[in-house]
Motif scaffolding. Structure first.
Motif, PDB file in Angstrom:
ATOM      1  N   MET A   1       0.834  -1.206   0.000  1.00  0.00           N
ATOM      2  CA  MET A   1       0.000   0.000   0.000  1.00  0.00           C
ATOM      3  C   MET A   1       0.865   1.251   0.000  1.00  0.00           C
ATOM      4  SD  MET A   1      -2.505   1.277   3.054  1.00  0.00           S
ATOM      5  CE  MET A   1      -2.737   3.027   3.256  1.00  0.00           C
ATOM      6  N   PRO A   2       0.727   2.123  -0.971  1.00  0.00           N
ATOM      7  CA  PRO A   2       1.553   3.339  -1.003  1.00  0.00           C
ATOM      8  C   PRO A   2       1.056   4.395  -0.005  1.00  0.00           C
ATOM      9  CG  PRO A   2       0.189   3.184  -2.973  1.00  0.00           C
ATOM     10  CD  PRO A   2      -0.221   2.060  -2.077  1.00  0.00           C
ATOM     11  N   TYR A   3       1.947   5.207   0.431  1.00  0.00           N
ATOM     12  CA  TYR A   3       1.646   6.214   1.452  1.00  0.00           C
ATOM     13  C   TYR A   3       1.894   7.597   0.854  1.00  0.00           C
ATOM     14  CZ  TYR A   3       1.852   2.014   4.198  1.00  0.00           C
ATOM     15  OH  TYR A   3       1.626   0.747   4.650  1.00  0.00           O
ATOM     16  N   LYS A   4       0.824   8.364   0.678  1.00  0.00           N
ATOM     17  CA  LYS A   4       0.924   9.632  -0.036  1.00  0.00           C
ATOM     18  C   LYS A   4       1.518  10.739   0.851  1.00  0.00           C
ATOM     19  CE  LYS A   4      -1.761  12.156  -3.356  1.00  0.00           C
ATOM     20  NZ  LYS A   4      -3.005  12.187  -4.071  1.00  0.00           N
ATOM     21  N   ILE A   5       2.407  11.530   0.277  1.00  0.00           N
ATOM     22  CA  ILE A   5       2.953  12.694   0.995  1.00  0.00           C
ATOM     23  C   ILE A   5       1.963  13.841   0.806  1.00  0.00           C
ATOM     24  CG2 ILE A   5       4.868  14.327   1.160  1.00  0.00           C
ATOM     25  CD1 ILE A   5       6.651  12.123  -0.009  1.00  0.00           C
ATOM     26  N   LEU A   6       1.331  14.247   1.908  1.00  0.00           N
ATOM     27  CA  LEU A   6       0.299  15.288   1.833  1.00  0.00           C
ATOM     28  C   LEU A   6       0.924  16.678   1.890  1.00  0.00           C
ATOM     29  CD1 LEU A   6      -2.148  13.589   4.371  1.00  0.00           C
ATOM     30  CD2 LEU A   6      -2.261  13.491   1.868  1.00  0.00           C
ATOM     31  N   LYS A   8       5.051  18.798   2.647  1.00  0.00           N
ATOM     32  CA  LYS A   8       6.484  18.696   2.940  1.00  0.00           C
ATOM     33  C   LYS A   8       7.005  20.112   3.152  1.00  0.00           C
ATOM     34  CE  LYS A   8      10.870  17.661   0.751  1.00  0.00           C
ATOM     35  NZ  LYS A   8      11.557  17.588  -0.556  1.00  0.00           N
ATOM     36  N   LYS A   9       7.792  20.315   4.209  1.00  0.00           N
ATOM     37  CA  LYS A   9       8.302  21.669   4.512  1.00  0.00           C
ATOM     38  C   LYS A   9       9.712  21.572   5.048  1.00  0.00           C
ATOM     39  CE  LYS A   9       4.376  24.487   5.977  1.00  0.00           C
ATOM     40  NZ  LYS A   9       3.290  23.638   6.426  1.00  0.00           N
ATOM     41  N   GLU A  10      10.572  22.514   4.657  1.00  0.00           N
ATOM     42  CA  GLU A  10      11.885  22.612   5.299  1.00  0.00           C
ATOM     43  C   GLU A  10      11.706  23.508   6.521  1.00  0.00           C
ATOM     44  OE1 GLU A  10      15.060  23.435   2.620  1.00  0.00           O
ATOM     45  OE2 GLU A  10      16.501  23.610   4.278  1.00  0.00           O
ATOM     46  N   LEU A  11      11.842  22.929   7.718  1.00  0.00           N
ATOM     47  CA  LEU A  11      11.553  23.684   8.941  1.00  0.00           C
ATOM     48  C   LEU A  11      12.734  24.536   9.368  1.00  0.00           C
ATOM     49  CD1 LEU A  11       9.785  20.978  11.156  1.00  0.00           C
ATOM     50  CD2 LEU A  11       8.756  22.606   9.579  1.00  0.00           C
ATOM     51  N   ALA A  12      13.943  24.043   9.098  1.00  0.00           N
ATOM     52  CA  ALA A  12      15.166  24.758   9.484  1.00  0.00           C
ATOM     53  C   ALA A  12      16.305  24.129   8.694  1.00  0.00           C
ATOM     54  CB  ALA A  12      15.409  24.609  10.983  1.00  0.00           C
ATOM     55  N   MET A  13      17.544  24.596   8.945  1.00  0.00           N
ATOM     56  CA  MET A  13      18.684  24.046   8.204  1.00  0.00           C
ATOM     57  C   MET A  13      18.743  22.524   8.387  1.00  0.00           C
ATOM     58  SD  MET A  13      22.680  25.076   8.603  1.00  0.00           S
ATOM     59  CE  MET A  13      23.283  23.796   9.656  1.00  0.00           C
ATOM     60  N   ASN A  14      18.662  21.783   7.289  1.00  0.00           N
ATOM     61  CA  ASN A  14      18.789  20.321   7.323  1.00  0.00           C
ATOM     62  C   ASN A  14      17.686  19.603   8.089  1.00  0.00           C
ATOM     63  OD1 ASN A  14      21.098  20.414   5.829  1.00  0.00           O
ATOM     64  ND2 ASN A  14      22.437  20.464   7.604  1.00  0.00           N
ATOM     65  N   MET A  17      10.133  18.326   7.263  1.00  0.00           N
ATOM     66  CA  MET A  17       8.922  17.704   7.794  1.00  0.00           C
ATOM     67  C   MET A  17       8.118  17.092   6.637  1.00  0.00           C
ATOM     68  SD  MET A  17       5.409  18.002   8.131  1.00  0.00           S
ATOM     69  CE  MET A  17       5.001  19.664   7.635  1.00  0.00           C
ATOM     70  N   TYR A  18       7.624  15.864   6.829  1.00  0.00           N
ATOM     71  CA  TYR A  18       6.756  15.201   5.862  1.00  0.00           C
ATOM     72  C   TYR A  18       5.440  14.864   6.567  1.00  0.00           C
ATOM     73  CZ  TYR A  18      11.288  14.323   3.664  1.00  0.00           C
ATOM     74  OH  TYR A  18      12.545  14.473   3.138  1.00  0.00           O
ATOM     75  N   LYS A  19       4.320  15.263   5.940  1.00  0.00           N
ATOM     76  CA  LYS A  19       3.004  14.831   6.438  1.00  0.00           C
ATOM     77  C   LYS A  19       2.558  13.703   5.518  1.00  0.00           C
ATOM     78  CE  LYS A  19      -1.611  16.758   7.193  1.00  0.00           C
ATOM     79  NZ  LYS A  19      -2.427  17.981   7.063  1.00  0.00           N
ATOM     80  N   ILE A  20       2.328  12.529   6.090  1.00  0.00           N
ATOM     81  CA  ILE A  20       2.110  11.328   5.275  1.00  0.00           C
ATOM     82  C   ILE A  20       0.778  10.657   5.631  1.00  0.00           C
ATOM     83  CG2 ILE A  20       3.034   9.026   4.713  1.00  0.00           C
ATOM     84  CD1 ILE A  20       5.802  10.221   5.528  1.00  0.00           C
ATOM     85  N   HIS A  21       0.050  10.236   4.600  1.00  0.00           N
ATOM     86  CA  HIS A  21      -1.193   9.489   4.814  1.00  0.00           C
ATOM     87  C   HIS A  21      -0.819   8.051   5.190  1.00  0.00           C
ATOM     88  CE1 HIS A  21      -5.387   8.506   4.397  1.00  0.00           C
ATOM     89  NE2 HIS A  21      -5.092   7.506   3.584  1.00  0.00           N
ATOM     90  N   LYS A  79       8.275  14.949  -3.154  1.00  0.00           N
ATOM     91  CA  LYS A  79       7.485  16.186  -3.107  1.00  0.00           C
ATOM     92  C   LYS A  79       6.023  15.850  -2.787  1.00  0.00           C
ATOM     93  CE  LYS A  79       7.245  16.202  -8.136  1.00  0.00           C
ATOM     94  NZ  LYS A  79       7.605  14.776  -8.215  1.00  0.00           N
ATOM     95  N   PRO A  80       5.248  16.848  -2.333  1.00  0.00           N
ATOM     96  CA  PRO A  80       3.851  16.576  -2.017  1.00  0.00           C
ATOM     97  C   PRO A  80       3.153  15.915  -3.208  1.00  0.00           C
ATOM     98  CG  PRO A  80       4.442  18.774  -1.290  1.00  0.00           C
ATOM     99  CD  PRO A  80       5.620  18.252  -2.063  1.00  0.00           C
ATOM    100  N   GLY A  81       2.333  14.902  -2.935  1.00  0.00           N
ATOM    101  CA  GLY A  81       1.658  14.159  -3.998  1.00  0.00           C
ATOM    102  C   GLY A  81       2.358  12.847  -4.311  1.00  0.00           C
ATOM    103  N   ASP A  82       3.678  12.781  -4.040  1.00  0.00           N
ATOM    104  CA  ASP A  82       4.406  11.524  -4.265  1.00  0.00           C
ATOM    105  C   ASP A  82       3.982  10.480  -3.241  1.00  0.00           C
ATOM    106  OD1 ASP A  82       5.769  12.654  -6.300  1.00  0.00           O
ATOM    107  OD2 ASP A  82       7.672  12.885  -5.218  1.00  0.00           O
ATOM    108  N   GLU A  83       4.320   9.231  -3.561  1.00  0.00           N
ATOM    109  CA  GLU A  83       3.982   8.156  -2.632  1.00  0.00           C
ATOM    110  C   GLU A  83       5.237   7.475  -2.108  1.00  0.00           C
ATOM    111  OE1 GLU A  83       1.267   5.963  -5.019  1.00  0.00           O
ATOM    112  OE2 GLU A  83      -0.471   7.064  -4.275  1.00  0.00           O
ATOM    113  N   ILE A  84       5.232   7.175  -0.791  1.00  0.00           N
ATOM    114  CA  ILE A  84       6.335   6.451  -0.165  1.00  0.00           C
ATOM    115  C   ILE A  84       5.979   4.974  -0.214  1.00  0.00           C
ATOM    116  CG2 ILE A  84       7.377   5.992   2.103  1.00  0.00           C
ATOM    117  CD1 ILE A  84       7.457   8.888   2.631  1.00  0.00           C
TER     118      ILE A  84
END
Ligand SMILES: Cc1cc2nc3c(=O)[nH]c(=O)nc-3n(C[C@H](O)[C@H](O)[C@H](O)COP(=O)(O)OP(=O)(O)OC[C@H]3O[C@@H](n4cnc5c(N)ncnc54)[C@H](O)[C@@H]3O)c2cc1C
Ligand code: FES
Length: 291
Positions: A1-6, A8-14, A17-21, A79-84
């Motif tokens: 089952m693929p897990y969609k990236i809802l 993604k944000k760069e919060l600070a240097m290196n 954050m990924y929000k994943i379904h 990137k957002p929309g991709d699947e893990i």
């Protein structure tokens, strides 16, 4: 089952954050537990920690320190929309949920992301939680989230100096963390301490906490492969017995951990190597030099 990236944000240097379904994880995960992520068909499995989640909407957030190939590939290619491909979990034991009283919860660099769900839950069940984030200034994250979730949030940040390598950064981390913890323990009463971060720095903090005789819970980061108890890559010695951190941990009583063995097995400076390299590359860029 693929897990969609809802999201993604760069919060600070290196730090990304990924929000994943991932409804099966979101439904069951408890503070202190982790997941194993495999993002690419030919990729390795890496352990990461759900920081926040929504059981009804079925998502979790993960925050990675971009330190080596896998986390860098994730940062560059996803990137957002991709699947893990795989998000396996929840894994490991939940952190103990008890009324300790006054708690000091310490996160070293990106270790602070693992402190968040535990500290928030401890505060919610009636503890008085102070969180401490010791980190290079360009890597400060989740400040407002902590301020909203616990009684008090302290950031002990430090600047990265030109020419610093991994040794200097690690030494500064240990120096700042131990001095601040000593100051807090000398001036206030705490009933429990929690740490998450590089094993060498956790051991240095433990040596201070031990002087005050305060109970301490430490989340450990040995190398993991399957994370279901089948290989022993994550073995640690706790109270003289061999334990598997993926099954029996990742949290343990700091007084029982064989810290020197853990440091030997994971390598104290590894988490800081990437930081030092990135810092160096940024310096080169700022000077207009070649990378
Ligand atoms: C229970 C647990 C929870 C974790 N949660 C987070 C998190 O929320 N955010 C985060 O940024 N990091 C977390 N980590 C660490 C994370 O797994 C490593 O940063 C990641 O594996 C690095 O992969 P890489 O290929 O980018 O770097 P590499 O170059 O492969 O490794 C860099 C460093 O990561 C460590 N590492 C590499 N592979 C593993 C592995 N399979 N298991 C454990 N450590 C490894 C190495 O010891 C080295 O110090 C957690 C580790 C554990 C054990
Ligand atoms: S990672 Fe294989 S037993 Fe824990």
């Amino acid at each position: 089952m693929p897990y969609k990236i809802l999201d993604k944000k760069e919060l600070a240097m290196n730090e990304v954050m990924y929000k994943i379904h991932a409804p099966h994880v979101a439904k069951k995960v408890q503070p202190g537990q982790f997941v194993i992520v495999r993002a690419f068909p030919n990729g390795e499995r890496i352990p990461l920690t759900p920081v926040t989640w929504d059981r009804e909407e079925g998502w979790i957030t993960l925050i990675t320190f971009v330190r080596g190939k896998t986390t860098m590939r994730m940062a560059n290619e996803l990137k957002p929309g991709d699947e893990i491909l795989n998000v396996a979990g929840p894994l490991g034991n939940p952190a103990p949920m008890e009324k300790f009283g006054r708690v000091l919860a310490i996160g070293l660099i990106t270790g602070i992301v693992e402190v968040f769900p535990i500290a928030r839950a401890w505060q919610e069940i009636g503890n008085d939680v102070t969180t401490l984030h010791v980190t290079p200034n360009p890597m400060i994250i989740l400040k407002e989230d902590f301020e909203n979730a616990v009684s008090r949030h302290i950031v002990e940040g430090f600047d990265l100096q030109p020419g610093w390598g991994m040794n200097e950064i690690a030494q500064e981390l240990v120096k700042r963390a131990t001095a601040k913890v000593r100051e807090l323990l000398e001036n206030e009463h705490f009933d429990m301490v929690l740490t998450v971060g590089p094993a060498g720095a956790q051991k240095a903090i433990f040596n201070v906490v031990k002087e005050f005789g305060i109970p301490m819970h430490a989340d450990l980061h040995p190398i993991m492969v399957d994370a279901t108890g089948m290989c022993g890559a994550c073995r640690v010695t706790v109270g003289g017995e061999v334990k598997f951190a993926c099954i029996d941990g990742p949290g343990f009583d700091a007084y029982k951990v064989d810290w020197d063995e853990l440091i030997h097995r994971t390598g104290f400076y590894a988490p800081l190597e990437r930081l030092a390299l990135e810092h160096y590359l940024k310096q080169l860029q700022a000077q207009g030099g070649e990378q």
